[in-house]
Design a protein around this motif. Structure first.
Motif, PDB file in Angstrom:
ATOM      1  N   ALA A  25      30.986   4.116  57.034  1.00 63.10           N
ATOM      2  CA  ALA A  25      30.642   4.274  58.611  1.00 63.10           C
ATOM      3  C   ALA A  25      29.707   5.138  58.988  1.00 63.10           C
ATOM      4  O   ALA A  25      28.907   4.837  59.723  1.00 63.10           O
ATOM      5  N   ASN A  26      29.697   6.375  58.311  1.00 59.10           N
ATOM      6  CA  ASN A  26      28.499   7.328  58.720  1.00 59.10           C
ATOM      7  C   ASN A  26      27.029   6.715  58.250  1.00 59.10           C
ATOM      8  O   ASN A  26      26.130   7.052  59.030  1.00 59.10           O
ATOM      9  N   SER A  27      27.361   6.166  57.106  1.00 58.04           N
ATOM     10  CA  SER A  27      26.087   5.647  56.749  1.00 58.04           C
ATOM     11  C   SER A  27      25.532   4.646  57.585  1.00 58.04           C
ATOM     12  O   SER A  27      24.352   4.205  57.805  1.00 58.04           O
ATOM     13  N   THR A  28      26.482   3.573  58.126  1.00 56.47           N
ATOM     14  CA  THR A  28      26.000   2.478  59.014  1.00 56.47           C
ATOM     15  C   THR A  28      25.753   3.272  60.284  1.00 56.47           C
ATOM     16  O   THR A  28      24.559   2.593  60.855  1.00 56.47           O
ATOM     17  N   ALA A  33      21.196   4.074  63.943  1.00 50.22           N
ATOM     18  CA  ALA A  33      20.401   4.814  64.928  1.00 50.22           C
ATOM     19  C   ALA A  33      19.134   4.965  64.703  1.00 50.22           C
ATOM     20  O   ALA A  33      18.264   5.022  65.485  1.00 50.22           O
ATOM     21  N   SER A  34      18.535   4.940  63.208  1.00 51.37           N
ATOM     22  CA  SER A  34      17.137   4.987  62.926  1.00 51.37           C
ATOM     23  C   SER A  34      16.754   3.566  63.285  1.00 51.37           C
ATOM     24  O   SER A  34      15.546   3.658  63.746  1.00 51.37           O
ATOM     25  N   THR A  35      17.456   2.346  63.357  1.00 54.75           N
ATOM     26  CA  THR A  35      16.904   1.248  63.802  1.00 54.75           C
ATOM     27  C   THR A  35      16.487   1.030  65.424  1.00 54.75           C
ATOM     28  O   THR A  35      15.491   0.719  65.690  1.00 54.75           O
ATOM     29  N   ILE A  36      17.496   1.990  66.170  1.00 53.50           N
ATOM     30  CA  ILE A  36      17.317   2.073  67.466  1.00 53.50           C
ATOM     31  C   ILE A  36      15.940   2.963  67.774  1.00 53.50           C
ATOM     32  O   ILE A  36      15.074   2.551  68.580  1.00 53.50           O
ATOM     33  N   ASN A  37      15.637   4.003  66.877  1.00 50.38           N
ATOM     34  CA  ASN A  37      14.596   4.661  67.208  1.00 50.38           C
ATOM     35  C   ASN A  37      13.378   3.986  66.904  1.00 50.38           C
ATOM     36  O   ASN A  37      12.326   4.016  67.591  1.00 50.38           O
ATOM     37  N   ALA A  96      15.427  13.901  53.197  1.00 50.46           N
ATOM     38  CA  ALA A  96      14.548  13.396  54.504  1.00 50.46           C
ATOM     39  C   ALA A  96      15.201  12.288  54.739  1.00 50.46           C
ATOM     40  O   ALA A  96      15.392  11.629  56.098  1.00 50.46           O
ATOM     41  N   LEU A  97      15.005  11.255  53.809  1.00 51.28           N
ATOM     42  CA  LEU A  97      15.418   9.692  54.170  1.00 51.28           C
ATOM     43  C   LEU A  97      16.829   9.642  54.761  1.00 51.28           C
ATOM     44  O   LEU A  97      17.208   8.873  55.342  1.00 51.28           O
ATOM     45  N   GLU A  98      17.624  10.127  53.669  1.00 53.52           N
ATOM     46  CA  GLU A  98      18.939  10.257  53.914  1.00 53.52           C
ATOM     47  C   GLU A  98      19.473  10.803  55.350  1.00 53.52           C
ATOM     48  O   GLU A  98      20.279  10.178  55.867  1.00 53.52           O
ATOM     49  N   MET A  99      18.717  11.857  55.905  1.00 55.73           N
ATOM     50  CA  MET A  99      18.782  12.436  57.238  1.00 55.73           C
ATOM     51  C   MET A  99      18.567  11.443  58.443  1.00 55.73           C
ATOM     52  O   MET A  99      18.743  12.042  59.598  1.00 55.73           O
ATOM     53  N   LYS A 111      11.988   4.582  39.992  1.00 51.09           N
ATOM     54  CA  LYS A 111      13.577   4.324  40.210  1.00 51.09           C
ATOM     55  C   LYS A 111      14.421   4.913  39.004  1.00 51.09           C
ATOM     56  O   LYS A 111      14.247   4.472  37.923  1.00 51.09           O
ATOM     57  N   THR A 112      15.407   5.664  39.205  1.00 51.11           N
ATOM     58  CA  THR A 112      16.091   6.395  38.155  1.00 51.11           C
ATOM     59  C   THR A 112      17.689   5.853  38.543  1.00 51.11           C
ATOM     60  O   THR A 112      18.052   5.633  39.899  1.00 51.11           O
ATOM     61  N   GLU A 113      18.373   6.098  37.714  1.00 52.97           N
ATOM     62  CA  GLU A 113      19.886   5.950  37.928  1.00 52.97           C
ATOM     63  C   GLU A 113      20.645   7.009  38.975  1.00 52.97           C
ATOM     64  O   GLU A 113      21.176   6.533  39.965  1.00 52.97           O
ATOM     65  N   GLU A 114      20.024   8.020  38.868  1.00 56.51           N
ATOM     66  CA  GLU A 114      20.548   9.471  39.883  1.00 56.51           C
ATOM     67  C   GLU A 114      19.928   8.884  41.316  1.00 56.51           C
ATOM     68  O   GLU A 114      20.483   8.989  42.179  1.00 56.51           O
ATOM     69  N   ARG A 115      18.663   8.583  41.297  1.00 56.09           N
ATOM     70  CA  ARG A 115      18.122   8.086  42.711  1.00 56.09           C
ATOM     71  C   ARG A 115      18.804   7.053  43.262  1.00 56.09           C
ATOM     72  O   ARG A 115      18.965   6.763  44.706  1.00 56.09           O
ATOM     73  N   GLU A 116      18.810   5.937  42.510  1.00 56.30           N
ATOM     74  CA  GLU A 116      19.657   4.729  42.897  1.00 56.30           C
ATOM     75  C   GLU A 116      21.115   4.851  43.702  1.00 56.30           C
ATOM     76  O   GLU A 116      21.601   4.214  44.348  1.00 56.30           O
ATOM     77  N   GLN A 117      21.735   6.139  43.548  1.00 56.98           N
ATOM     78  CA  GLN A 117      23.007   6.255  43.920  1.00 56.98           C
ATOM     79  C   GLN A 117      22.589   6.767  45.330  1.00 56.98           C
ATOM     80  O   GLN A 117      23.882   6.849  46.278  1.00 56.98           O
ATOM     81  N   LYS A 118      21.547   7.249  45.612  1.00 52.39           N
ATOM     82  CA  LYS A 118      21.399   7.731  47.201  1.00 52.39           C
ATOM     83  C   LYS A 118      20.499   6.856  47.974  1.00 52.39           C
ATOM     84  O   LYS A 118      20.673   6.841  49.159  1.00 52.39           O
ATOM     85  N   VAL A 119      19.685   5.878  47.239  1.00 57.26           N
ATOM     86  CA  VAL A 119      18.653   5.107  47.953  1.00 57.26           C
ATOM     87  C   VAL A 119      18.561   3.901  47.290  1.00 57.26           C
ATOM     88  O   VAL A 119      18.834   3.626  46.329  1.00 57.26           O
ATOM     89  N   ASP A 120      17.931   2.790  48.038  1.00 59.13           N
ATOM     90  CA  ASP A 120      17.708   1.517  47.664  1.00 59.13           C
ATOM     91  C   ASP A 120      16.334   1.359  47.135  1.00 59.13           C
ATOM     92  O   ASP A 120      15.263   2.206  48.063  1.00 59.13           O
TER      93      ASP A 120
END
Length: 288
Positions: A25-28, A33-37, A96-99, A111-120
């Motif tokens: 839910a927080n991710s959504t 919110a970013s889309t609105i901006n 910065a992307l996550e925030m 692309k790495t396995e570790e990064r793929e857990q956080k971003v697409d």
């Protein structure tokens, strides 16, 4: 009710009435919110680390410049949005992307396995070889030349490896069982190699770093591995991911962006790799 008002209503309901508390839910909420901006301000914030000329740097006028910056501006035109380049240290790009501080990363990120857990990640938009910046005295002592096999290079005893945190300069030597001292600033690594405080630094930009101090460094180009670089978007931001993939595919079409900028970047790439036979195609097409 328009789309922006619907999204805003959803956020209010979720945070104030329903009390959503799950990570999803927080991710959504962050994505909406970013889309609105983006829609209100019509600004695409692109995260780039401007310390890697000629791909991303600050020019003599103090403005962002380079290959990644040109791609970011073209992506903005593709989306009919203004582009704001957000200069961010490479190790801080994903946070910065996550925030929500940026909307997309165009920063030579593999692309790495570790990064793929956080971003697409998007489809690849460029490909890079890995080189090693080596202290010259250390290279002479250990007979390092480009004819040295990669396995032999990584088997040199007592080699002091240094690498930029979160990049291949750390995880590739580690994959071979080598201990790497991690740093957060590439300038520190270059100075350490030049001064002999460290022996080896893996980086795709070794040629330009060597050119800055040819008396104390050499470049080892015997590493065979090749990385693909991708746009990175927030986890679950399928709209931005789909737009990124569509744009990247369009760049490879006849008459697309890569054809348009080849004349500009062919000599730049040749100079960067100290090889007149190389051009833009060398970094945008995979090699078998």
């Amino acid at each position: 009710m328009n789309r922006i008002n619907k999204i805003a209503t959803f956020i209010i309901l979720c945070t104030g009435i329903v009390g959503c508390s799950s990570d999803s839910a927080n991710s959504t909420i962050e994505t909406h919110a970013s889309t609105i901006n983006q829609e209100v301000n019509n600004i695409l914030k692109v995260g780039v680390d401007l310390k890697f000329p000629p791909f991303s740097y600050i020019d003599d006028k103090g403005s962002p410049a380079g290959f990644e910056v040109d791609i970011a501006k073209a992506f903005g035109e593709y989306l009919n949005m203004e582009v704001e380049i957000v200069n961010t240290d490479f190790s801080l790009l994903i946070p910065a992307l996550e925030m929500g501080d940026v909307d997309v990363l165009i920063a030579d990120m593999a692309k790495t396995e570790e990064r793929e857990q956080k971003v697409d990640f998007s489809v690849p938009y460029r490909y890079g070889s890995t080189f090693a910046l080596v202290n010259k005295d250390f290279a002479i002592k250990n007979n390092i030349t480009n004819n040295m096999p990669e396995d032999e290079f990584f088997a040199i005893e007592d080699a002091n490896f240094i690498g930029l945190a979160g990049t291949k300069s750390v995880y590739y030597p580690q994959s071979k069982g080598i201990e790497v001292t991690e740093i957060t600033d590439i300038g520190t690594g270059i100075v350490e190699i030049s001064q002999g405080l460290s022996d080896i630094l893996l980086t795709s930009n070794a040629n330009s770093f060597h050119a800055a101090d040819p008396e104390n460094t050499i470049v080892y180009s015997g590493i065979l591995d090749q990385d693909a670089s991708n746009f990175a978007v927030r986890k679950g931001d399928n709209d931005m991911l789909n737009k990124s993939n569509e744009f990247i595919n369009s760049m490879y079409e006849d008459g697309g962006l890569y054809d348009q900028i080849a004349e500009k970047y062919d000599p730049i790439i040749a100079k960067f790799f100290f090889n007149e036979d190389l051009g833009l195609s060398y970094i945008i097409n995979p090699r078998n």
